[in-house]
Scaffold this motif. Structure first.
Motif, PDB file in Angstrom:
ATOM      1  N   ALA A  16      -1.474  23.618  13.624  1.00 55.84           N
ATOM      2  CA  ALA A  16      -2.260  22.811  12.695  1.00 55.84           C
ATOM      3  C   ALA A  16      -1.527  22.553  11.380  1.00 55.84           C
ATOM      4  O   ALA A  16      -1.626  21.458  10.809  1.00 55.84           O
ATOM      5  N   SER A  17      -0.785  23.531  10.885  1.00 58.84           N
ATOM      6  CA  SER A  17      -0.099  23.363   9.600  1.00 58.84           C
ATOM      7  C   SER A  17       0.952  22.264   9.657  1.00 58.84           C
ATOM      8  O   SER A  17       1.187  21.563   8.671  1.00 58.84           O
ATOM      9  N   GLY A  18       1.577  22.108  10.812  1.00 57.25           N
ATOM     10  CA  GLY A  18       2.596  21.067  10.954  1.00 57.25           C
ATOM     11  C   GLY A  18       2.031  19.671  10.841  1.00 57.25           C
ATOM     12  O   GLY A  18       2.696  18.747  10.375  1.00 57.25           O
ATOM     13  N   VAL A  19       0.777  19.497  11.245  1.00 59.76           N
ATOM     14  CA  VAL A  19       0.125  18.181  11.155  1.00 59.76           C
ATOM     15  C   VAL A  19      -0.012  17.767   9.699  1.00 59.76           C
ATOM     16  O   VAL A  19       0.315  16.631   9.319  1.00 59.76           O
ATOM     17  N   ALA A  20      -0.500  18.676   8.869  1.00 60.51           N
ATOM     18  CA  ALA A  20      -0.670  18.376   7.445  1.00 60.51           C
ATOM     19  C   ALA A  20       0.668  18.103   6.770  1.00 60.51           C
ATOM     20  O   ALA A  20       0.776  17.236   5.900  1.00 60.51           O
ATOM     21  N   GLU A  21       1.696  18.824   7.175  1.00 66.50           N
ATOM     22  CA  GLU A  21       3.015  18.628   6.583  1.00 66.50           C
ATOM     23  C   GLU A  21       3.587  17.252   6.918  1.00 66.50           C
ATOM     24  O   GLU A  21       4.204  16.605   6.070  1.00 66.50           O
ATOM     25  N   ARG A  22       3.384  16.824   8.154  1.00 66.50           N
ATOM     26  CA  ARG A  22       4.005  15.564   8.598  1.00 66.50           C
ATOM     27  C   ARG A  22       3.153  14.324   8.294  1.00 66.50           C
ATOM     28  O   ARG A  22       3.689  13.223   8.171  1.00 66.50           O
ATOM     29  N   TYR A  23       1.841  14.504   8.185  1.00 71.87           N
ATOM     30  CA  TYR A  23       0.973  13.322   8.023  1.00 71.87           C
ATOM     31  C   TYR A  23       0.125  13.349   6.754  1.00 71.87           C
ATOM     32  O   TYR A  23      -0.598  12.390   6.497  1.00 71.87           O
ATOM     33  N   GLY A  24       0.217  14.402   5.976  1.00 68.58           N
ATOM     34  CA  GLY A  24      -0.502  14.449   4.706  1.00 68.58           C
ATOM     35  C   GLY A  24      -1.664  15.412   4.708  1.00 68.58           C
ATOM     36  O   GLY A  24      -2.300  15.655   5.743  1.00 68.58           O
ATOM     37  N   ALA A  25      -1.962  15.939   3.537  1.00 66.49           N
ATOM     38  CA  ALA A  25      -3.011  16.951   3.405  1.00 66.49           C
ATOM     39  C   ALA A  25      -4.403  16.390   3.682  1.00 66.49           C
ATOM     40  O   ALA A  25      -5.337  17.154   3.987  1.00 66.49           O
ATOM     41  N   ASP A  26      -4.579  15.074   3.563  1.00 69.52           N
ATOM     42  CA  ASP A  26      -5.900  14.474   3.787  1.00 69.52           C
ATOM     43  C   ASP A  26      -6.179  14.163   5.260  1.00 69.52           C
ATOM     44  O   ASP A  26      -7.250  13.646   5.592  1.00 69.52           O
ATOM     45  N   THR A  27      -5.236  14.483   6.132  1.00 70.00           N
ATOM     46  CA  THR A  27      -5.424  14.223   7.559  1.00 70.00           C
ATOM     47  C   THR A  27      -6.591  15.055   8.106  1.00 70.00           C
ATOM     48  O   THR A  27      -6.731  16.238   7.772  1.00 70.00           O
ATOM     49  N   ALA A  64       0.861  -1.195   0.000  1.00 73.30           N
ATOM     50  CA  ALA A  64       0.000   0.000   0.000  1.00 73.30           C
ATOM     51  C   ALA A  64       0.893   1.239   0.000  1.00 73.30           C
ATOM     52  O   ALA A  64       1.409   1.650   1.045  1.00 73.30           O
ATOM     53  N   GLU A  65       1.069   1.804  -1.162  1.00 78.42           N
ATOM     54  CA  GLU A  65       1.943   2.964  -1.295  1.00 78.42           C
ATOM     55  C   GLU A  65       1.395   4.189  -0.579  1.00 78.42           C
ATOM     56  O   GLU A  65       2.144   5.076  -0.173  1.00 78.42           O
ATOM     57  N   ASP A  66       0.063   4.251  -0.409  1.00 79.48           N
ATOM     58  CA  ASP A  66      -0.546   5.424   0.214  1.00 79.48           C
ATOM     59  C   ASP A  66      -0.756   5.257   1.717  1.00 79.48           C
ATOM     60  O   ASP A  66      -1.381   6.107   2.354  1.00 79.48           O
ATOM     61  N   MET A  67      -0.242   4.177   2.301  1.00 77.85           N
ATOM     62  CA  MET A  67      -0.436   3.904   3.725  1.00 77.85           C
ATOM     63  C   MET A  67       0.247   4.977   4.565  1.00 77.85           C
ATOM     64  O   MET A  67       1.405   5.314   4.356  1.00 77.85           O
ATOM     65  N   ARG A  68      -0.484   5.532   5.518  1.00 76.54           N
ATOM     66  CA  ARG A  68       0.121   6.507   6.437  1.00 76.54           C
ATOM     67  C   ARG A  68       0.013   6.006   7.863  1.00 76.54           C
ATOM     68  O   ARG A  68      -0.796   5.143   8.194  1.00 76.54           O
ATOM     69  N   VAL A  69       0.861   6.545   8.719  1.00 76.53           N
ATOM     70  CA  VAL A  69       0.857   6.158  10.129  1.00 76.53           C
ATOM     71  C   VAL A  69      -0.230   6.947  10.868  1.00 76.53           C
ATOM     72  O   VAL A  69      -0.734   7.957  10.373  1.00 76.53           O
ATOM     73  N   TYR A  70      -0.584   6.475  12.064  1.00 75.11           N
ATOM     74  CA  TYR A  70      -1.507   7.228  12.907  1.00 75.11           C
ATOM     75  C   TYR A  70      -0.839   8.507  13.388  1.00 75.11           C
ATOM     76  O   TYR A  70       0.360   8.526  13.709  1.00 75.11           O
ATOM     77  N   THR A  71      -1.594   9.581  13.483  1.00 80.47           N
ATOM     78  CA  THR A  71      -1.088  10.807  14.096  1.00 80.47           C
ATOM     79  C   THR A  71      -0.999  10.594  15.614  1.00 80.47           C
ATOM     80  O   THR A  71      -1.611   9.659  16.155  1.00 80.47           O
ATOM     81  N   PRO A  72      -0.275  11.455  16.328  1.00 79.26           N
ATOM     82  CA  PRO A  72      -0.205  11.322  17.787  1.00 79.26           C
ATOM     83  C   PRO A  72      -1.585  11.347  18.452  1.00 79.26           C
ATOM     84  O   PRO A  72      -1.841  10.593  19.397  1.00 79.26           O
ATOM     85  N   ALA A 107      -4.691  -7.536   5.123  1.00 80.56           N
ATOM     86  CA  ALA A 107      -3.663  -7.617   6.160  1.00 80.56           C
ATOM     87  C   ALA A 107      -2.874  -6.320   6.281  1.00 80.56           C
ATOM     88  O   ALA A 107      -2.535  -5.885   7.378  1.00 80.56           O
ATOM     89  N   VAL A 108      -2.593  -5.679   5.157  1.00 75.82           N
ATOM     90  CA  VAL A 108      -1.765  -4.472   5.177  1.00 75.82           C
ATOM     91  C   VAL A 108      -2.414  -3.355   5.983  1.00 75.82           C
ATOM     92  O   VAL A 108      -1.723  -2.491   6.542  1.00 75.82           O
ATOM     93  N   GLU A 109      -3.733  -3.362   6.082  1.00 83.40           N
ATOM     94  CA  GLU A 109      -4.420  -2.300   6.816  1.00 83.40           C
ATOM     95  C   GLU A 109      -4.142  -2.357   8.315  1.00 83.40           C
ATOM     96  O   GLU A 109      -4.359  -1.373   9.018  1.00 83.40           O
ATOM     97  N   SER A 110      -3.672  -3.491   8.803  1.00 81.81           N
ATOM     98  CA  SER A 110      -3.359  -3.643  10.229  1.00 81.81           C
ATOM     99  C   SER A 110      -1.862  -3.656  10.494  1.00 81.81           C
ATOM    100  O   SER A 110      -1.429  -3.953  11.609  1.00 81.81           O
ATOM    101  N   LEU A 120      -6.595   4.770   6.522  1.00 84.05           N
ATOM    102  CA  LEU A 120      -5.138   4.914   6.495  1.00 84.05           C
ATOM    103  C   LEU A 120      -4.599   4.619   5.098  1.00 84.05           C
ATOM    104  O   LEU A 120      -3.524   5.083   4.720  1.00 84.05           O
ATOM    105  N   THR A 121      -5.324   3.818   4.349  1.00 87.58           N
ATOM    106  CA  THR A 121      -4.987   3.507   2.960  1.00 87.58           C
ATOM    107  C   THR A 121      -6.282   3.176   2.229  1.00 87.58           C
ATOM    108  O   THR A 121      -7.248   2.716   2.835  1.00 87.58           O
ATOM    109  N   GLN A 122      -6.284   3.391   0.930  1.00 89.50           N
ATOM    110  CA  GLN A 122      -7.452   3.075   0.105  1.00 89.50           C
ATOM    111  C   GLN A 122      -7.239   1.801  -0.706  1.00 89.50           C
ATOM    112  O   GLN A 122      -8.001   1.500  -1.627  1.00 89.50           O
ATOM    113  N   VAL A 123      -6.215   1.029  -0.364  1.00 85.75           N
ATOM    114  CA  VAL A 123      -5.856  -0.149  -1.160  1.00 85.75           C
ATOM    115  C   VAL A 123      -6.979  -1.181  -1.205  1.00 85.75           C
ATOM    116  O   VAL A 123      -7.166  -1.853  -2.228  1.00 85.75           O
ATOM    117  N   ALA A 124      -7.746  -1.330  -0.127  1.00 83.88           N
ATOM    118  CA  ALA A 124      -8.831  -2.320  -0.119  1.00 83.88           C
ATOM    119  C   ALA A 124      -9.896  -1.949  -1.144  1.00 83.88           C
ATOM    120  O   ALA A 124     -10.432  -2.811  -1.852  1.00 83.88           O
TER     121      ALA A 124
END
Length: 243
Positions: free
Chosen positions: A191-202, A44-52, A90-93, A230-234
């Motif tokens: 707030a701007s730092g969140v989008a920078e570190r975790y993506g604009a779709d956060t 999943a190339e678009d997989m992102r981590v959870y934010t804090p 599986a990749v979603e977990s 977290l990903t749209q692969v499914a």
């Protein structure tokens, strides 16, 4: 067969050796698939981590025992896919430690809950489920709106997750507390730092309806609103199967 078993019981060494043999076969069957995990787990190339803030919400979800009544795994059965959405991959977990697939459903599966309902709906539902679903047996979690969220240790939580394979950067760990505040306070400089570190779709908004100090409700709703996103692969994989 029984004669062999009786004879084996009379020999301590033989019985121990047979137990070791059978246990080894079982262990091999369990361990062997791990050697092919890179081939069996989807990419999943678009997989992102959870934010804090989402990590904090996941911790609250575990603390309150939500996983005991709600699963997070949609099976390939037609009725489940029709009701909940694409079956779980599986990749979603892969960033879930521990995974929360669950073993029973007193309530519905939550694997695709993210952004299905509004933040207000979740706040009302968690505060008193019967305000929205009169027949619900879910307990009320009224203290979530009252309790302030602890954020000073979120960097340690992210560091621990990185130790088990979640790819958090040094920058994400160092700014964990700021990012948690910024995600629930869209008008703040953080707030701007969140989008920078975790993506604009956060999701960046006041999850409990009020900007300012963070509450446990902010964190839990933030977590619920990202489930399945977290990903749209499914969605893309299963749409390709249909076509």
């Amino acid at each position: 067969m029984f004669g062999f078993h009786y004879r084996l019981e009379r020999s301590a060494i033989g019985l121990v050796a047979f137990i070791v043999l059978v246990a080894s076969i079982g262990g091999l069957i369990e361990i062997a698939p791990l050697f092919t995990i890179d081939e069996t787990v989807e990419k999943a190339e678009d997989m992102r981590v959870y934010t804090p803030l989402e990590v904090a919400g996941r911790n609250i979800y575990i603390r309150e025992g939500c996983y005991a009544c709600h699963s997070q795994m949609i099976r390939t059965l037609r009725d489940e896919v029709d009701r909940y959405g694409p079956y779980s991959l599986a990749v979603e977990s892969s960033y879930d430690h521990p995974q929360l697939w669950g073993s029973k459903r007193t309530g519905p599966d939550l694997a695709r809950l993210g952004n299905k309902y509004s933040d207000d709906w979740h706040v009302t539902h968690l505060n008193n489920p019967r305000d929205l679903v009169p027949q619900s047996v879910m307990p009320a979690y009224r203290w979530l709106l009252r309790d302030q969220l602890r954020t000073d240790d979120l960097g340690d939580h992210l560091r621990a997750l990185r130790a088990v394979g979640v790819p958090y950067s040094d920058d994400q760990i160092a700014n964990a507390t700021r990012d948690a505040y910024g995600q629930a306070n869209p008008d703040s400089p953080e707030a701007s730092g969140v989008a920078e570190r975790y993506g604009a779709d956060t999701n960046i908004r006041a999850f409990d309806g009020n900007q300012g100090p963070l509450t446990d409700m902010d964190a839990l709703v933030a977590y619920l609103q990202v489930l399945g996103n977290l990903t749209q692969v499914a969605h893309t994989t299963q749409q390709a199967e249909v076509e």
